[in-house]
Structures are given as structure tokens and as C-alpha cells.
Design an enzyme around this catalytic site. Structure first.
Site, PDB file in Angstrom:
ATOM      1  N   GLY A  10       0.836  -1.211   0.000  1.00  0.00           N
ATOM      2  CA  GLY A  10       0.000   0.000   0.000  1.00  0.00           C
ATOM      3  C   GLY A  10       0.863   1.251   0.000  1.00  0.00           C
ATOM      4  O   GLY A  10       1.918   1.282   0.629  1.00  0.00           O
ATOM      5  N   ASP A 153       4.811  -5.158   6.174  1.00  0.00           N
ATOM      6  CA  ASP A 153       5.486  -6.390   6.619  1.00  0.00           C
ATOM      7  C   ASP A 153       5.558  -7.436   5.510  1.00  0.00           C
ATOM      8  O   ASP A 153       6.525  -8.189   5.428  1.00  0.00           O
ATOM      9  CB  ASP A 153       4.863  -6.944   7.904  1.00  0.00           C
ATOM     10  CG  ASP A 153       3.400  -7.292   7.751  1.00  0.00           C
ATOM     11  OD1 ASP A 153       2.768  -6.764   6.814  1.00  0.00           O
ATOM     12  OD2 ASP A 153       2.871  -8.078   8.563  1.00  0.00           O
ATOM     13  N   GLY A 154       4.552  -7.451   4.611  1.00  0.00           N
ATOM     14  CA  GLY A 154       4.581  -8.389   3.489  1.00  0.00           C
ATOM     15  C   GLY A 154       5.764  -8.109   2.588  1.00  0.00           C
ATOM     16  O   GLY A 154       6.547  -9.014   2.260  1.00  0.00           O
ATOM     17  N   SER A 198       3.850   2.448   5.903  1.00  0.00           N
ATOM     18  CA  SER A 198       2.538   1.911   6.288  1.00  0.00           C
ATOM     19  C   SER A 198       1.759   2.999   7.003  1.00  0.00           C
ATOM     20  O   SER A 198       2.281   3.615   7.938  1.00  0.00           O
ATOM     21  CB  SER A 198       2.725   0.711   7.215  1.00  0.00           C
ATOM     22  OG  SER A 198       1.537   0.474   7.930  1.00  0.00           O
ATOM     23  N   ASP A 200      -0.731   2.570   8.861  1.00  0.00           N
ATOM     24  CA  ASP A 200      -1.326   2.068  10.106  1.00  0.00           C
ATOM     25  C   ASP A 200      -0.412   2.194  11.328  1.00  0.00           C
ATOM     26  O   ASP A 200      -0.861   1.986  12.445  1.00  0.00           O
ATOM     27  CB  ASP A 200      -1.676   0.577   9.957  1.00  0.00           C
ATOM     28  CG  ASP A 200      -2.774   0.356   8.936  1.00  0.00           C
ATOM     29  OD1 ASP A 200      -3.396   1.340   8.527  1.00  0.00           O
ATOM     30  OD2 ASP A 200      -3.001  -0.808   8.554  1.00  0.00           O
ATOM     31  N   ARG A 336      -5.102   8.034   2.907  1.00  0.00           N
ATOM     32  CA  ARG A 336      -3.788   7.746   2.332  1.00  0.00           C
ATOM     33  C   ARG A 336      -3.177   8.950   1.638  1.00  0.00           C
ATOM     34  O   ARG A 336      -1.975   9.088   1.553  1.00  0.00           O
ATOM     35  CB  ARG A 336      -3.927   6.657   1.257  1.00  0.00           C
ATOM     36  CG  ARG A 336      -4.044   5.297   1.807  1.00  0.00           C
ATOM     37  CD  ARG A 336      -3.716   4.277   0.744  1.00  0.00           C
ATOM     38  NE  ARG A 336      -3.938   2.956   1.275  1.00  0.00           N
ATOM     39  CZ  ARG A 336      -3.045   2.297   1.992  1.00  0.00           C
ATOM     40  NH1 ARG A 336      -1.884   2.836   2.240  1.00  0.00           N
ATOM     41  NH2 ARG A 336      -3.321   1.101   2.470  1.00  0.00           N
ATOM     42  N   SER A 567       9.690  27.627  19.360  1.00  0.00           N
ATOM     43  CA  SER A 567      11.149  27.735  19.196  1.00  0.00           C
ATOM     44  C   SER A 567      11.868  26.460  19.622  1.00  0.00           C
ATOM     45  O   SER A 567      13.002  26.225  19.232  1.00  0.00           O
ATOM     46  CB  SER A 567      11.695  28.883  20.044  1.00  0.00           C
ATOM     47  OG  SER A 567      11.001  30.060  19.769  1.00  0.00           O
ATOM     48  N   ARG A 696      13.564  37.024  -3.702  1.00  0.00           N
ATOM     49  CA  ARG A 696      12.497  37.714  -2.970  1.00  0.00           C
ATOM     50  C   ARG A 696      12.578  37.246  -1.513  1.00  0.00           C
ATOM     51  O   ARG A 696      13.126  36.176  -1.233  1.00  0.00           O
ATOM     52  CB  ARG A 696      11.113  37.305  -3.490  1.00  0.00           C
ATOM     53  CG  ARG A 696      10.781  37.835  -4.867  1.00  0.00           C
ATOM     54  CD  ARG A 696      10.336  39.297  -4.809  1.00  0.00           C
ATOM     55  NE  ARG A 696       9.755  39.715  -6.062  1.00  0.00           N
ATOM     56  CZ  ARG A 696      10.449  40.043  -7.139  1.00  0.00           C
ATOM     57  NH1 ARG A 696      11.759  39.984  -7.125  1.00  0.00           N
ATOM     58  NH2 ARG A 696       9.822  40.423  -8.232  1.00  0.00           N
ATOM     59  N   GLN A 705       3.042  30.098  14.339  1.00  0.00           N
ATOM     60  CA  GLN A 705       2.329  29.535  15.498  1.00  0.00           C
ATOM     61  C   GLN A 705       1.240  28.582  15.028  1.00  0.00           C
ATOM     62  O   GLN A 705       0.696  27.815  15.811  1.00  0.00           O
ATOM     63  CB  GLN A 705       1.732  30.656  16.346  1.00  0.00           C
ATOM     64  CG  GLN A 705       2.794  31.300  17.226  1.00  0.00           C
ATOM     65  CD  GLN A 705       2.302  32.545  17.930  1.00  0.00           C
ATOM     66  OE1 GLN A 705       1.117  32.857  17.933  1.00  0.00           O
ATOM     67  NE2 GLN A 705       3.213  33.261  18.544  1.00  0.00           N
TER      68      GLN A 705
END
Ligand code: ATP
Length: 804
Positions: A10, A153-154, A198, A200, A336, A567, A696, A705
Site C-alpha cells: 500500500g 510487513d509483506g 505503512s 497504520d 492515504r 522555538s 524575494r 504559530q
């Protein structure tokens, strides 16, 4: 060495930053660098060099300037990969080419893109020995025997299988005559390194996976949006988020968005009972006046007997039993997508650098490593150990051993879950014993920072659960003297999670504006503890109050400081609330500036950042945006540096692709130098850039912030605030044992909560002083300063200046 990188399984945000870092680092180390399109499928398909409809593959477009580095600048395939189709209007095509050589500039601008530009796939062919044999053949044909794989993991298991089989595959290819003896000897073993992509955050032995923080951002953005409509109509929303075996996303979103109830696989509710439990909790919230209800369900949620918990059923329960107007939202693939957040740019960059190091150091005997992060440090973990442990979580869940599943998650996961329960549950019976109940003052000191309100909300909820009385001191110490003090309620803080700024109002004034009067107010309100949330001023205030304890008995109470400042200049702690929000605000602004800078002509934007005398935000911001130059107060600015910077910029622009406008960024901390101001540097670059580039300036100022605090700042705010409360209770319990009149608070009861890696420490304020540079208002150890060198390395500054 010839090295290739691929993304598999994925997709996740941050994969492009990883590919960019691997490519750049490998080139810097002298490797020939390739990307493999479409994951393992690309390895199996290899390079079909047959002429395609659009002609043969393009000639390699080397830049023909001097030196070996610049020869690697471009092969021109970056644009084709970005285009996604593999075709280009120019007629150039990647059709039939899956293992593609890339140069330095081919991965330019990849940072900001979501997903993976080199494509990913699930390859059935690679699961077969024949497929892997073809993959090995294709790699050897290109001379590649080192592979960085980013996936789940695959994918990492596939990599390990491939590596262990490699010698056999090589022998087979040799015996079939597909490769020569010489090739077999040269590519006798395969080097691999795994990186976890991943969303997840489901891999064990690493604190974060690539893409999980961005997915959390997407989820929280959606929930924040839903919150307003839920409030308007007084509705309930049931949201499904991703996470098959891992509830990290649901849990973090639940905490960061102030959800009412969550369902995660590791901590399932009791079958047949959870409906009552959920309804009771939601009703309790409604009884105190809450108008909206948010329930988050992880995709893989189930009850303790492993019956799946579906969003539609949860909706029916809420609608039928409580009569709530309830809607379901499944966030699906929106989780995703999108631009990577700051962490998903910084982390993959650091990991990509480490991955190349690991590949270069690999030997036939060394284990295959996975690159992770633990305690804020990039780590190498034996790959299969991590995969095994990850699988054990799924196994424990399937065997209903939920205790084990939880124990296999890191301590932060467990603490966050506890934090969720503490802040979401509205108990009727206070937990603390009568004599230990306190009046707790909470104050914001210094400038606003993201997460301050989330931390305050958590502290208030904790207090109320225990039976303490939480008091807001508005506008810091001057507010205390003006009696701007009021008691906070459970419902009153309900919407504070998503609010930026400071709900209490904050002030930079220290307690020494009138210490006696401050002490008198402490006495008048009978405060038993004080929690200050803020930056260096809060640290200073803590020091002043601790030093005055001998003179003013009212200060002999537990006093804590929770660092919150964009900061990130509080000593000892590596992380302050607000710094993640600020980095994200910086990344957003810089993406827009870079886009504008490259829209019409070559332009350099000199971007001024806040940060006081601490260069953290400028340095980390430069790493997260790919800025070319960064100026910090720690390193200062001098004429020699500027001369080199101009030389670098000229060289860089002179080697750009002709006819294509490029925008570049220079980040300058606001006080990096009194003389060489942002205006000065901008004018200097404009003058020196001549016809090569224009410049520039942009001052990000208070935009840093941020508006809505980042999910990480909110979740960390909760976790740390609860620890602060536990600390206060602990010291209060010790103090009440002393006679009231002679009560003397020990030094360790005036402390700062500091994060070092994934550990949280209490550091007594007097000890903090040793680590503080009081004059420059920052810590003595600028741990992040090493990244300054990395910023320069990743723009190849030494190479362009011919110092390699
Ligand atoms: P995600 O977490 O997104 O599912 P994953 O990496 O776990 O990512 P998988 O579909 O399991 O996704 O694996 C991706 C690819 O890795 C597979 O399509 C296959 O090509 C390869 N792969 C996975 N497991 C193995 C294995 N045991 N042997 C060889 N190849 C494998």
C-alpha cells in the site's frame, strides 16, 4: 555499487521523500542509482528494450559539465515518473522500462508529493520462485545487487525471502547460461534494507512508520470538519478509520480530536456489554450539556469474542437507544492521500540516509536490517525480528490474548490509551481521597504554541476525575495579580483540543514583577499546585518560584513546567509542544512559496523564521522543505559564508535544465545575525544572481504559530499533561505529611517534564539550569544541529563548490 530503491504494498505519504533521500545519498556515496517502478512487479518485468510505439528508450541525458558528480545530475526520467504514465509529450517513454537509472535532479521536488511517484503494486509473480528468478536475472543484467525496499510487513518478508534465496537463484541463472561466470561471482550475494511504509503504524520495534503521521493528519482534519456540523445539529457521528490489526490511527485520532468513544483491535470491549457501556458514556456527556458525539471505529475493530464491530451497527445502537441523530462517515482512501506532513518528510529523509549506509556496510554475514526510529534516534533492527513481533500482535489478537497484544505495543501506545480514557470518561465519583484533593492552578506563560489548550483540557479533565479543583489563571502572572482566576469545568474545555493559540491567554511577564504579591495571591486562592505551560519564560518562572520558596511558604507546593514553544528552546527536552505544529505551518508556507518561485522564472525565496536564538525551527524546516541554505544563530553568518553561498547558488542555477524555471529556498532564523539581515541577503542574492536567478523575501512571522494544532502536538499535550498531574499528586501526597507551618517542598518538586526520545523524564529546575544557556535563552546542547550538515549534504553543497 549499483543500488535500486522500490516501493511496495500500500502507498503512504513520505515514500517519495524516502526515495529522494536514498537516491541522493547513494549518488553522494558514488553509487549508480536506480528506481524500480511498480514495486516487485517492476523487478519481475525488468527492462524490455524492444522498440516501443513511441520509439526506443531515450538516450541518457547526462549533463556534460566537469566532474563525476555533475555527470549524475540528470537522466531526465524524473519528469516521466512524476507524470505517472511513463509517457511524455516529448515522445520519450518509460514503456517497457521498469528499472530506471535516476540522477540527482530527477528526484527534485518529490518531497511535497503524496503517494509514491515510482508506483507500487502487489505482485503475485514475485511470490513464486520463478518470478523471483526472473527478478534476480533482471537485476543482474543491470548490475544491481543492492536493494532498498519501502513497504509493509509483506514487502519486507518478500525482501528477506529474496535475499536468502539469492545464491540459489544466481547458481540457477549461471547453470542455465543466462548469466556469465563473472556475473555470478560479482553478484554472489544480495544486500537489502527495509523501510516501513505503512499508514497504520503497525510495525513493531519502530515508533513510527512512514505515512502514519500524514494519515493521522488527514483523519484529524476530517474529524475537525465534522465537529462543526455535529455541533450545529447536535448530531452523533460514527467514523471508520483504517487499521486492520493496529488501532494506532483510531487511538491517536480519538485523543487528538477529543472523541467520546473509540474501538480498537488491541483493546476490545466485552461482547454484548459494550453497547450499554458506550451509551452510558455518551449519555453522561450529553447530560452535562455536550451537543455532539464522535465515535471512532478502527477498520479491524471487534469485541472480545472477535465479533467485528461495524460502523452501521454502532450508528443503530446510538440512534435507537439514545435517540441521537446519527451519521456514519467512512474516511476510506482519503486517509492515504495528500501532501506529507513535516514528520513524513523529515523521518524518511533521515531513514533514507541510514538505509544507504546500511547497504554499503552489509556483508553476506550481516542480518537484513529494517530502518526504524526509536527514542528519536534512527535505528537498524534485524528485519525479521520486527516482522515476527508484528505478526505476534495479530496472532495474540486472534487468540484473544489482548493483554499480550497490548504488551507488544510500545509504552506510548498504552499511555495514550490510558490518556484517552482519562479525558473521555466522565466519572460521577471522584477518585482521590478527600484529604488529598487539591486546588490546582493552570497558567500559560510566554507565547502561544499549538497543543497548549489540549494539554490544559487534559489536565482539567484529570483533576475533575480525581476530585481536584482546576483553576485557570488568565494572562499569566499579571492576570493572577488582577484576579483573573476562574474554575474550569468538564464541558467548558470540551472544544479546546482543536483550538490554536491560548484559551487562557498568555503573558511573557515573570513572577518577579512582584514576587510578594504573587505569593499573596497563591495564599489567597489556596493553591496546592501550579502547572505552567509555556517556553523559556515558564522555565524562568519556575526557577524564580523555586528560588523564592524559602522566603514565601506559599510556593512550597508542587510546581511543574510543561514545555510549549514553537522555538523548541527549552533545555534538556528534545521536544516542546507547538514545534510540530510550527514545522507544519512552515512546510505549508514554503511549499506555496516554492511553487510561486518556480512558476515564472528562477527565483530564490529567502524565508525568515521565528525561533529566537534557537535555530531548531529553521534547521528542521530546511530539512523538511529541501531548502538550499539555512542560517541559524548558533552558527551565525559571516562574509566568507555568504561568498560561498553566492558561489553555490550561481553554480547550482547554471547547471539547471535550460528553459525550466526552478524555485529555491533559503531559510534564515530571525536573529541569525544583526548585520546580515533577511533584507540584506535577499538584495545580495538578487544582485549576484544576475541573469541566472532573482530573489524575494518572505517573513513567516507569527504564522508559524499555526492555526489548528497538529495531531501530534495535541496527543503529546494530553500524554504529558496527565504525567504532570500524576507528578503533582505524588508530591502533594508527600507534602501533606509535613506539618502545615513548616512545610518545605523538596527541590525535585519544582521540575520540568522533558522528552528525550520516547522517554519522559522529570528534571528538577535547578538541574535544568546547568543545561541552559540563560543569556541566549536556549539549551546548551543543540542536538538537532547535526541536521544542518545534512541539509547541506542533500543539496550537494560541497560537490557544487568542488570541495568533495
Ligand atoms: P500493506 O501493509 O500496505 O499491506 P505489505 O507490504 O504488507 O503492505 P503485501 O501485499 O503483503 O503488502 O506485500 C506486497 C508484495 O510483497 C506482495 O504483492 C508480494 O509481491 C511481496 N511479498 C509479500 N510477501 C511475500 C513473501 N512471503 N514472499 C515473496 N514475496 C512476498
Amino acid at each position: 555499487m549499483k543500488l535500486a530503491v522500490l516501493t511496495s504494498g500500500g502507498d503512504s505519504a513520505g515514500m517519495n521523500a524516502l526515495v529522494r533521500a536514498v537516491v541522493k545519498t547513494a549518488i553522494l556515496k558514488g553509487c549508480e542509482t536506480y528506481v524500480v517502478r511498480e514495486g516487485y512487479e517492476g523487478l519481475v518485468r525488468g527492462n524490455n528494450t524492444q522498440p516501443s510505439e513511441k520509439g526506443t528508450p531515450p538516450p541518457k541525458q547526462h549533463v556534460t559539465a566537469e566532474g563525476s558528480f555533475v555527470q549524475n545530475l540528470r537522466f531526465g526520467d524524473g519528469e516521466l515518473l512524476k507524470d505517472g504514465t511513463g509517457d511524455h509529450p516529448s515522445g520519450r517513454t518509460l514503456k517497457g522500462r521498469y528499472i530506471v537509472r535516476v540522477g540527482w535532479d530527477d528526484v527534485r521536488g518529490w518531497f511535497a508529493a503524496g503517494g509514491t511517484l515510482i508506483g507500487t503494486a502487489r505482485s503475485t509473480a514475485f511470490r513464486t520462485p520463478e518470478g523471483r528468478l526472473t527478478a534476480a536475472h533482471n537485476m543482474i543484467k543491470e548490475g544491481i545487487d543492492a536493494l532498498a525496499i519501502c513497504g509493509g510487513d509483506g514487502s519486507l518478508t518478500g525482501a528477506d525471502v529474496f535475499r536468502s534465496e539469492w545464491p540459489k537463484l544466481v547458481e540457477e541463472l549461471r547453470s542455465q547460461g543466462k548469466i556469465t561466470e563473472e556475473q555470478a561471482t560479482k553478484h554472489a550475494y544480495l544486500r537489502i534494507v527495509g523501510l516501513v511504509g505503512s499508514i497504520d503504524n503497525d510495525m513493531s520495534l519502530t515508533d513510527l512508520t512512514i505515512g502514519a503521521p500524514t494519515a493521522l493528519h488527514r483523519i484529524c482534519e476530517s474529524i475537525d470538519n465534522i465537529n462543526s456540523t455535529a455541533y450545529s445539529h447536535s448530531r452523533a457521528f460514527v467514523l471508520e478509520v483504517m487499521g486492520r490489526h493496529c488501532g494506532w490511527l483510531a487511538l491517536m485520532a480519538g485523543v487528538a480530536c477529543g472523541a467520546d468513544f473509540i474501538f480498537i483491535p488491541e483493546d476490545p470491549p466485552e461482547a454484548g456489554k459494550w453497547e450499554d457501556q458506550m451509551c452510558r458514556m455518551v449519555q453522561n456527556h450529553r447530560d452535562v450539556g455536550k451537543r455532539k458525539t464522535i465515535v471512532i471505529v478502527a477498520e479491524g475493530a471487534h469485541d472480545a469474542s472477535l465479533q467485528p464491530i461495524r460502523v452501521d451497527y454502532v450508528k443503530d445502537v446510538l440512534a435507537e437507544r439514545l435517540g441521537l441523530d446519527t451519521r456514519v462517515t467512512t474516511l476510506g482512501h482519503t486517509q492515504r492521500g495528500g501532501r506529507p506532513c513535516a514528520i513524513d518528510r523529515i523521518l524518511p529523509t533521515l531513514q533514507g540516509v541510514e538505509a544507504v549506509e546500511a547497504l554499503l556496510e552489509a556483508t553476506p554475514e550481516s542480518p537484513s536490517y529494517m530502518i526504524g526510529i526509536s527514542e528519536n534516534k534512527i535505528t537498524r533492527i534485524p528485519l525479521m525480528e520486527a516482522v515476527e513481533m508484528t505478526r505476534q500482535v495479530a496472532k495474540a489478537i486472534s487468540e484473544k490474548d489482548f493483554k499480550k497484544a497490548m504488551s507488544l505495543r510500545d509504552p506510548e501506545f498504552c499511555e495514550t490509551l490510558e490518556g484517552f480514557h482519562t479525558t473521555a470518561v466522565l466519572d460521577k465519583e471522584p477518585r482521590a481521597q478527600n484529604h488529598l484533593r487539591m486546588r490546582v492552578a493552570i497558567m500559560h506563560v510566554g507565547a502561544p504554541a499549538g497543543g497548549m489548550n489540549a494539554a490544559t483540557r487534559a489536565a482539567v479533565r484529570y483533576c475533575l476525575r480525581q476530585g481536584h479543583k482546576p483553576f485557570a489563571i488568565h494572562n499569566g502572572f499579571p492576570g493572577l495579580l488582577d484576579d483573573l482566576v476562574h474554575q474550569l469545568s468538564w464541558l467548558g474545555v470540551d472544544n479546546w483540543m482543536t483550538r490554536g493559540g491560548s484559551e487562557l491567554g498568555t503573558n511573557r511577564k515573570l513572577p518577579d514583577i512582584d514576587l510578594g504579591a504573587v505569593a499573596a495571591k497563591f495564599q489567597q486562592y489556596n493553591f496546592h499546585a501550579l502547572m505552567m505551560i509555556g517556553g523559556f519564560e515558564a522555565f524562568n518562572s519556575l526557577l524564580i518560584l523555586d528560588n523564592a520558596r524559602k522566603l514565601y511558604p506559599a510556593f512550597n507546593i508542587p510546581i511543574v513546567h510543561l514545555p510549549a514553544t514553537i522555538s523548541n528552546n527549552v533545555p534538556v527536552t528534545e521536544y516542546s509542544l507547538g514545534s510540530d505544529t510550527s514545522l507544519n505551518a512552515l512546510v505549508d508556507a514554503c511549499d506555496a512559496l516554492k511553487q510561486s518561485a518556480s512558476a515564472s522564472r528562477n527565483r530564490v525565496f529567502v524565508v525568515e523564521t521565528q525561533g529566537g536564538k534557537c535555530g531548531y525551527i529553521a534547521t528542521m524546516g530546511a530539512l523538511a522543505t529541501g531548502a538550499c541554505i539555512v542560517y541559524t544563530p548558533e552558527r551565525g553568518i559571516n562574509l566568507d559564508m555568504l561568498r560561498q553561498d553566492v558561489k553555490f547558488m550561481k553554480k547550482r542555477y547554471s547547471l539547471d535544465q535550460k528553459g525550466k524555471a526552478e524555485g529555491r529556498l533559503v531559510l534564515r532564523n530571525e536573529v541569525a545575525s544583526d548585520v546580515y539581515t533577511t533584507d540584506f541577503i535577499t538584495k545580495m542574492l538578487k544582485e549576484e544572481g544576475g541573469s541566472l536567478f532573482d530573489s524575494r523575501s518572505a517573513s513567516l512571522g507569527h504564522t508559524l504559530q499555526g492555526s489548528i494544532p497538529s495531531p501530534m502536538d495535541r496527543a503529546r499535550g494530553v500524554r504529558l499533561a496527565l504525567k504532570c498531574m500524576a507528578f503533582i499528586e505524588h508530591h502533594h501526597a508527600l507534602l501533606v505529611k509535613q506539618p502545615v507551618k513548616s512545610r518545605q517542598a523538596p527541590a525535585e518538586s519544582a521540575a520540568v517534564i522533558a522528552i528525550q526520545g520516547s522517554t519522559v523524564k522529570w528534571v528538577p529546575v535547578q538541574e535544568m539550569v546547568e543545561h541552559a544557556d540563560m543569556k541566549n535563552r536556549r539549551g546548551k546542547n543543540a542536538w538537532w544541529d547535526v541536521h544542518h550538515d545534512l541539509v547541506e549534504a542533500l543539496v550537494a553543497r560541497p560537490q557544487f563548490l568542488d570541495k568533495s
